[in-house]
Write a protein that holds these residues in place. Structure first.
Motif, PDB file in Angstrom:
ATOM      1  N   ALA A  38       0.823  -1.212   0.000  1.00 30.71           N
ATOM      2  CA  ALA A  38       0.000   0.000   0.000  1.00 30.71           C
ATOM      3  C   ALA A  38       0.853   1.256   0.000  1.00 30.71           C
ATOM      4  O   ALA A  38       0.374   2.349  -0.370  1.00 30.71           O
ATOM      5  CB  ALA A  38      -0.927  -0.002   1.217  1.00 30.71           C
ATOM      6  N   ALA A  39       2.112   1.149   0.388  1.00 35.11           N
ATOM      7  CA  ALA A  39       3.009   2.305   0.434  1.00 35.11           C
ATOM      8  C   ALA A  39       3.799   2.487  -0.852  1.00 35.11           C
ATOM      9  O   ALA A  39       4.701   3.330  -0.908  1.00 35.11           O
ATOM     10  CB  ALA A  39       3.970   2.171   1.612  1.00 35.11           C
ATOM     11  N   LEU A  40       3.465   1.713  -1.908  1.00 32.17           N
ATOM     12  CA  LEU A  40       4.216   1.835  -3.151  1.00 32.17           C
ATOM     13  C   LEU A  40       4.028   3.201  -3.800  1.00 32.17           C
ATOM     14  O   LEU A  40       4.943   3.714  -4.456  1.00 32.17           O
ATOM     15  CB  LEU A  40       3.812   0.725  -4.120  1.00 32.17           C
ATOM     16  CG  LEU A  40       4.360  -0.678  -3.827  1.00 32.17           C
ATOM     17  CD1 LEU A  40       3.952  -1.640  -4.927  1.00 32.17           C
ATOM     18  CD2 LEU A  40       5.879  -0.650  -3.690  1.00 32.17           C
ATOM     19  N   ASP A  41       2.829   3.800  -3.648  1.00 30.43           N
ATOM     20  CA  ASP A  41       2.611   5.129  -4.235  1.00 30.43           C
ATOM     21  C   ASP A  41       3.602   6.141  -3.669  1.00 30.43           C
ATOM     22  O   ASP A  41       4.215   6.923  -4.410  1.00 30.43           O
ATOM     23  CB  ASP A  41       1.174   5.584  -3.966  1.00 30.43           C
ATOM     24  CG  ASP A  41       0.160   4.778  -4.759  1.00 30.43           C
ATOM     25  OD1 ASP A  41       0.555   4.231  -5.813  1.00 30.43           O
ATOM     26  OD2 ASP A  41      -0.996   4.664  -4.322  1.00 30.43           O
ATOM     27  N   THR A  42       3.757   6.115  -2.361  1.00 28.42           N
ATOM     28  CA  THR A  42       4.727   7.022  -1.729  1.00 28.42           C
ATOM     29  C   THR A  42       6.146   6.723  -2.189  1.00 28.42           C
ATOM     30  O   THR A  42       6.944   7.634  -2.421  1.00 28.42           O
ATOM     31  CB  THR A  42       4.638   6.896  -0.202  1.00 28.42           C
ATOM     32  OG1 THR A  42       3.301   7.158   0.221  1.00 28.42           O
ATOM     33  CG2 THR A  42       5.598   7.849   0.485  1.00 28.42           C
TER      34      THR A  42
END
Length: 397
Positions: free
Chosen positions: A260-264
């Motif tokens: 879920a933190a791949l966008d960041t």
């Protein structure tokens, strides 16, 4: 290697004590029977023979037993010294204790049969209860020391087996400890590399650009990126040091990064790679489904993170594409980046990143591939591909 034939110090003392005691008894005229066909000094011969055989009680116990039996038989034709009989019982005991395993099993049975045979033989000859006394004496000088030898040998073997088991347990524990330390060091090395390499690579590239380009705006932008990555890298280092210091404390485990933190992560890579002409896209095709196991998410996140770091350090200008796909069996991760010459600054690489990604996939029984894979709009593509099984009971990273 053959065993030494040199008598043991204790055996020398036993032989000397037996011979000295026998001489004292012979001097005092103490005999176990009177009226033998060879009276007088003849009793000293079997006594001396038995004393000499005591020197072989450890080095050649079976030979000593055979010759000692002949010496005891010869002693029956003399006055029969008590010292000779006692030395014979010790030789029987030593033959069981120090002899071969086969001899240790055979001698007690043989002495038992000899005791029974002597009792029956003398009972048939004397036809009186005196034969039982002879049988008891025979048992005391043959069967009893043989049985004692069996008990002592079994106890000694059990103690030796317990010692060997203790040594093996200690060795296995040391091997387990060493393997655990090695595995933990490898895990720490992967985590340290994956957390900090991205920031340090950005710092190296932008510092090189700031030093090589005489432009105030470019220098300011590079210094801004350098500061951001320095602060983030320092925070990551502090978090890792805190985990190491608090590993033995009763604290809540730190949350592992997830997909879920791949966008960041891609936003950060976009900022760091802007000056190198790199763009970053994410294509997540996983859809709705059960939550992935934590080790799988962590491994996938770290593989993407390290691939973006490698692209920042080595990729030619162009698009860097991250793709995620998940089936019932495995999560597939693909990262493609332009592969070719690069005119801008580069950060040095050691190859540890590829090793770490391959180790993460292997620990989950997954598949990892990295290398040139076809061509895209801008030329050759360097592709990293990992298939991570999502079944239960997999390893951890």
């Amino acid at each position: 290697m053959t065993a030494s034939l040199r008598p043991h110090r204790d055996d020398v003392l036993i032989a000397a004590a037996g011979l000295l005691g026998g001489l004292v008894l012979w001097t005092l005229g103490v005999h176990t029977q009177v009226g033998g066909p060879l009276p007088g000094a003849w009793a000293l011969i079997p006594m001396t023979v038995l004393a000499g055989l005591e020197l072989l009680r450890r080095t050649a116990p079976q030979t000593a037993l055979v010759l000692g039996t002949l010496g005891l038989i010869a002693d029956q034709f003399t006055g029969t010294s008590l010292a000779t009989v006692l030395m014979f019982t010790d030789i029987v005991y030593a033959a069981v204790l120090y002899g071969t395993p086969a001899a240790a099993r055979r001698i007690p049975w043989t002495t038992a049969l000899v005791t029974v045979a002597v009792t029956i033989g003398f009972a048939a000859w004397f036809r009186s209860a005196d034969a039982l006394l002879i049988g008891v004496v025979t048992a005391l000088i043959s069967f009893a020391p043989a049985t004692t030898g069996v008990l002592v040998r079994n106890h000694r073997d059990a103690a030796e087996a317990a010692r060997l088991r203790a040594e093996q347990t200690a060795l296995l524990a040391e091997i387990d400890r060493t393997q655990a330390v090695t595995a933990e060091r490898a895990r720490m090395a992967r985590e340290l590399h994956d957390m900090v390499a991205n920031h340090l690579s950005a710092i190296a590239i932008h510092s090189t650009a700031a030093l090589s380009l005489d432009d105030a705006r470019t220098t300011r932008e590079a210094l801004t990126v350098i500061r951001e990555n320095s602060v983030d890298g320092l925070a990551e280092m502090r978090r890792l040091i805190g985990l190491l210091r608090d590993s033995g404390a009763d604290t809540e485990p730190a949350a592992a990064p997830t997909l879920a933190a791949l966008d960041t992560l891609l936003e950060q890579a976009e900022t760091n790679g802007a000056s190198s002409g790199l763009t970053f896209t994410l294509d997540d095709r996983r859809g709705a489904g059960p939550k992935l196991p934590t080790p799988v998410e962590l491994a996938a996140y770290r593989i993407v993170q390290e691939s973006l770091t490698n692209a920042l350090k080595h990729a030619a200008p162009g698009p860097v594409a991250v793709e995620l796909d998940c089936s019932e069996e495995a999560l597939t991760v693909r990262i493609g980046s332009p592969f070719g010459d690069r005119s801008g600054p580069r950060a040095p690489g050691s190859g540890a990143g590829l090793v770490g990604m391959r180790e993460r996939a292997a620990l989950l029984d997954g598949v990892f591939e990295a290398g040139p894979a076809g061509t895209g709009d801008g030329g050759t593509i360097w592709q990293v591909r990992a298939e991570l099984p999502v079944g239960e009971g997999r390893g951890t990273v």
